[in-house]
Design a protein around this motif. Structure first.
Motif, short mmCIF file in Angstrom:
data_model
loop_
_atom_site.label_atom_id
_atom_site.label_comp_id
_atom_site.label_asym_id
_atom_site.label_seq_id
_atom_site.Cartn_x
_atom_site.Cartn_y
_atom_site.Cartn_z
N ILE A 116 0.83 -1.21 0.00
CA ILE A 116 0.00 0.00 0.00
C ILE A 116 0.86 1.25 0.00
O ILE A 116 0.57 2.22 -0.72
CB ILE A 116 -0.94 -0.02 1.22
N THR A 117 1.93 1.24 0.78
CA THR A 117 2.84 2.39 0.81
C THR A 117 3.46 2.63 -0.57
O THR A 117 3.55 3.78 -1.03
CB THR A 117 3.95 2.15 1.85
N SER A 118 3.87 1.58 -1.24
CA SER A 118 4.49 1.72 -2.57
C SER A 118 3.49 2.27 -3.58
O SER A 118 3.82 3.16 -4.38
CB SER A 118 5.04 0.38 -3.03
N ASN B 71 1.19 6.69 -6.83
CA ASN B 71 0.00 7.49 -7.12
C ASN B 71 0.27 8.98 -6.96
O ASN B 71 -0.34 9.80 -7.66
CB ASN B 71 -1.14 7.06 -6.19
N GLU B 72 1.17 9.35 -6.05
CA GLU B 72 1.49 10.76 -5.87
C GLU B 72 2.18 11.34 -7.10
O GLU B 72 2.18 12.56 -7.29
CB GLU B 72 2.39 10.93 -4.65
N ILE C 285 -8.72 10.37 -10.40
CA ILE C 285 -8.22 9.06 -9.97
C ILE C 285 -7.25 9.23 -8.82
O ILE C 285 -7.28 8.46 -7.84
CB ILE C 285 -7.56 8.35 -11.16
N HIS C 286 -6.40 10.24 -8.90
CA HIS C 286 -5.42 10.47 -7.83
C HIS C 286 -6.12 10.78 -6.51
O HIS C 286 -5.74 10.24 -5.45
CB HIS C 286 -4.49 11.61 -8.21
N VAL C 287 -7.13 11.64 -6.53
CA VAL C 287 -7.82 12.02 -5.30
C VAL C 287 -8.53 10.83 -4.69
O VAL C 287 -8.44 10.57 -3.47
CB VAL C 287 -8.81 13.17 -5.58
N LEU D 47 -6.98 9.82 -1.02
CA LEU D 47 -7.78 10.11 0.16
C LEU D 47 -8.88 9.07 0.40
O LEU D 47 -9.39 8.98 1.51
CB LEU D 47 -8.41 11.49 0.03
N GLY D 48 -9.23 8.31 -0.63
CA GLY D 48 -10.34 7.39 -0.49
C GLY D 48 -9.96 5.96 -0.19
O GLY D 48 -10.72 5.24 0.47
N PHE D 49 -8.79 5.52 -0.65
CA PHE D 49 -8.45 4.11 -0.45
C PHE D 49 -7.06 3.89 0.13
O PHE D 49 -6.90 3.19 1.13
CB PHE D 49 -8.57 3.36 -1.77
N LEU D 50 -6.01 4.47 -0.48
CA LEU D 50 -4.65 4.11 -0.10
C LEU D 50 -4.28 4.58 1.30
O LEU D 50 -3.78 3.79 2.12
CB LEU D 50 -3.67 4.67 -1.13
#
Length: 351
Positions: free
Chosen positions: A107-109, A114-115, A145-147, A151-154
């Motif tokens: 998840i961190t990766s 994604n950033e 997709i980024h937002v 903020l929604g999943f990762l």
């Protein structure tokens, strides 16, 4: 006569230039349907002198590279311990949560990758050459997709996995791996669905200011081309803020229970460090999300606010990987080696 000749010569040049130069195509209404060119005062409250934010992007890329390197080390350590546990009985119980630790690293990766999507410099240099037909509407979809992912999943997934590992540390028996996945999906699904709803089908979209529901703003990149600059919508920030407030209470309670049961001073210090890193990162992130609405993405203040938010979140993820993945595994491997060494020493002494 000279006036007539000059007038005739001007008409000839005008007519010839009209044949030499093709008419400039007028933009179609469907070309830029969602990201209109709003002014600063229509969207945000303050304005400042726009600057080139390449320095912000370079700092973000350097941090992403460092976080990915740490994630690679953590991934390697987890896999190495998994392989070693097949030959060492002492690691079997400890290694029962290797999939959860691997989930935290994964998840961190993905969050770090994604950033990259929100950086105009990277999108322009490495993404758009492979997708040359992207217009502003399609670029704004990348920001959406980024937002939703960030903020929604990762971020919620990382925090829930972090809390799961903290809670497991004080239990005598480790729960099943499927229970970790079920807990993750049960907590993150409502947040993800709310983010999808507000980002893709925001209610009262035409009656509210764009900063409340828009995830991008039309602007110029470092090369002077029109591009969609990613922002964080007000509704998405509110949803994440509500999740962060509930999570902070649960996380502090778990850390308090762990510190009550743990006698080892080193472990207590790690829990203190982990709690401080997570709570400070969440506080700074909520504050930066609230302040980001005051400026346009092309302005220096916005760049500093988003960079500060990113650095604190990335720092908390790095601390989580070190404390909950690398350090426990290193100690377990050291303890297993010590237990293996003792029988050999005892046999030597008996002989």
């Amino acid at each position: 006569m000279r006036k007539l000749l000059s007038h005739h010569h001007h008409n000839v040049l005008s007519s010839s230039s009209s044949f030499l130069l093709p008419p400039s195509p007028s933009p179609s209404p469907s070309q830029f349907p969602i990201v209109p060119d709003y002014t600063t005062h229509e969207i945000f409250f303050f304005s400042s002198i726009p600057i080139a934010k390449s320095g912000f992007d370079l700092a973000t890329l350097a941090t992403i590279a460092a976080l990915l390197l740490l994630s690679l080390i953590s991934f390697s350590v987890v896999i190495y311990t998994r392989l070693r546990s097949r030959r060492l009985r002492h690691l079997e119980n400890f290694n029962s949560l290797w999939t959860v630790r691997l989930l935290l690293v994964t998840i961190t990766s993905i969050w770090a990758v994604n950033e990259i999507l929100r950086l105009p410099l990277v999108r322009r240099k490495y993404l758009y050459p492979f997708l040359p037909t992207l217009n502003l509407h399609q670029q704004s979809n990348i920001c959406k997709i980024h937002v939703v992912l960030s903020l929604g999943f990762l971020e919620p997934s990382f925090l829930v996995t972090l809390l799961f590992l903290v809670n497991v540390s004080i239990k005598k028996s480790n729960p099943s791996r499927m229970w970790a996945l079920v807990s993750l999906l049960a907590v993150c699904a409502p947040v993800t669905l709310l983010q999808l709803f507000f980002v893709y089908s925001s209610p009262l979209e035409g009656r509210l200011p764009r900063f409340m529901h828009g995830s991008s703003v039309a602007g110029s990149d470092y090369f002077g081309s029109r591009t969609a600059l990613c922002t964080y919508p007000f509704f998405s920030s509110v949803v994440f803020g509500g999740f962060a407030a509930a999570y902070a209470v649960a996380f502090l309670c778990s850390c308090w229970r762990v510190m009550d049961l743990v006698i080892n001073k080193g472990i207590r210090n790690r829990i203190y460090l982990l709690a401080a890193a997570v709570m400070v990162a969440l506080s700074v992130q909520i504050a930066c999300l609230s302040l980001s609405w005051l400026w346009m993405p092309e302005e220096a203040a916005y760049g500093y606010v988003v960079l500060a938010m990113f650095l604190f979140v990335a720092g908390s993820m790095a601390v989580g990987e070190v404390i909950l993945v690398i350090k426990p595994i290193a100690e377990a491997l050291s303890a297993a080696a010590e237990l293996q060494r003792r029988p050999a020493e005892e046999r030597t002494t008996s002989l």
